[in-house]
Scaffold this motif. Structure first.
Motif, PDB file in Angstrom:
ATOM      1  N   GLN A   4      10.201  -9.012  88.771  1.00 39.56           N
ATOM      2  CA  GLN A   4      10.543  -9.714  90.007  1.00 39.56           C
ATOM      3  C   GLN A   4       9.292 -10.036  90.825  1.00 39.56           C
ATOM      4  O   GLN A   4       9.167 -11.144  91.363  1.00 39.56           O
ATOM      5  N   GLU A  22       7.415 -12.919  89.267  1.00 40.14           N
ATOM      6  CA  GLU A  22       8.115 -14.189  89.519  1.00 40.14           C
ATOM      7  C   GLU A  22       7.917 -14.633  90.963  1.00 40.14           C
ATOM      8  O   GLU A  22       7.695 -15.818  91.232  1.00 40.14           O
ATOM      9  N   LEU A  23       7.972 -13.710  91.912  1.00 35.21           N
ATOM     10  CA  LEU A  23       7.740 -14.050  93.319  1.00 35.21           C
ATOM     11  C   LEU A  23       6.314 -14.527  93.552  1.00 35.21           C
ATOM     12  O   LEU A  23       6.089 -15.477  94.310  1.00 35.21           O
ATOM     13  N   GLU A  24       5.344 -13.900  92.921  1.00 36.22           N
ATOM     14  CA  GLU A  24       3.952 -14.337  93.052  1.00 36.22           C
ATOM     15  C   GLU A  24       3.762 -15.740  92.482  1.00 36.22           C
ATOM     16  O   GLU A  24       3.053 -16.557  93.056  1.00 36.22           O
ATOM     17  N   ARG A  25       4.399 -16.026  91.352  1.00 37.10           N
ATOM     18  CA  ARG A  25       4.328 -17.359  90.761  1.00 37.10           C
ATOM     19  C   ARG A  25       4.956 -18.387  91.693  1.00 37.10           C
ATOM     20  O   ARG A  25       4.392 -19.445  91.944  1.00 37.10           O
ATOM     21  N   LYS A  26       6.107 -18.055  92.248  1.00 30.78           N
ATOM     22  CA  LYS A  26       6.805 -18.964  93.163  1.00 30.78           C
ATOM     23  C   LYS A  26       5.998 -19.178  94.438  1.00 30.78           C
ATOM     24  O   LYS A  26       5.899 -20.299  94.937  1.00 30.78           O
ATOM     25  N   GLU A  27       5.388 -18.112  94.970  1.00 30.26           N
ATOM     26  CA  GLU A  27       4.558 -18.247  96.164  1.00 30.26           C
ATOM     27  C   GLU A  27       3.384 -19.181  95.891  1.00 30.26           C
ATOM     28  O   GLU A  27       3.074 -20.056  96.701  1.00 30.26           O
ATOM     29  N   GLU A  30       3.196 -21.540  93.734  1.00 35.91           N
ATOM     30  CA  GLU A  30       3.737 -22.911  93.604  1.00 35.91           C
ATOM     31  C   GLU A  30       4.014 -23.520  94.978  1.00 35.91           C
ATOM     32  O   GLU A  30       3.624 -24.655  95.260  1.00 35.91           O
ATOM     33  N   LEU A  31       4.668 -22.771  95.845  1.00 35.39           N
ATOM     34  CA  LEU A  31       5.024 -23.275  97.172  1.00 35.39           C
ATOM     35  C   LEU A  31       3.807 -23.428  98.086  1.00 35.39           C
ATOM     36  O   LEU A  31       3.791 -24.280  98.966  1.00 35.39           O
TER      37      LEU A  31
END
Length: 150
Positions: A18, A21-26, A28-29
């Motif tokens: 998790q 995945e959150l680090e990847r999403k951060e 990206e955003l």
């Protein structure tokens, strides 16, 4: 008792997945759409034209300045809208365009941008319209990179 201990390893693996995945999403955003700071004055001209204001940033009211700031931060440094540092050079340009005497004025406005956007419907609607128009102009001129959304 030992089964509980091994269950913790499964939980740890889940947390790690998790977190990754959150680090990847951060990342990206937080990736800015624009990096060439030379576009900021052009975007300011469009902003003034679209909002019906003169091109004199010193004469813009606080709401207009904040609207321009949130749009620029979204294009150039979305992570700054979450309290992170503004990348070098952006504050200097904004200070000059908006007629501020001090760079800290830009930083001080940043603290209130997201709450103002979230809490004031008219402010939000104006920002959304101005942003959409400016984004369209950037796309029409090929100034935004093509992003394939999967």
């Amino acid at each position: 008792m030992m089964i509980n201990d091994f269950f913790r390893i499964g939980e740890l693996i889940s947390v790690h997945i998790q977190k990754s995945e959150l680090e990847r999403k951060e990342a990206e955003l937080a990736t800015p759409m624009l990096t060439d700071l030379e576009h900021i004055p052009q975007i300011f001209e469009w902003f003034c034209e679209l909002s019906g204001d003169s091109g004199d940033g010193g004469k813009l009211n606080t709401d207009r300045k904040m609207q321009f700031l949130i749009i620029i931060m979204f294009f150039y440094s979305p992570i700054s809208l979450t309290g992170h540092r503004i990348p070098n050079g952006i504050r200097d340009i904004l200070t000059e365009l908006l007629g501020y005497k001090s760079k800290s004025a830009v930083s001080n406005h940043l603290k209130n941008l997201v709450p103002t956007y979230d809490n004031y419907r008219m402010f939000r609607e104006e920002v959304d319209l101005l942003y959409a128009s400016i984004r369209s102009r950037l796309e029409d001129r090929g100034m935004l990179p093509y992003i394939l959304i999967l």
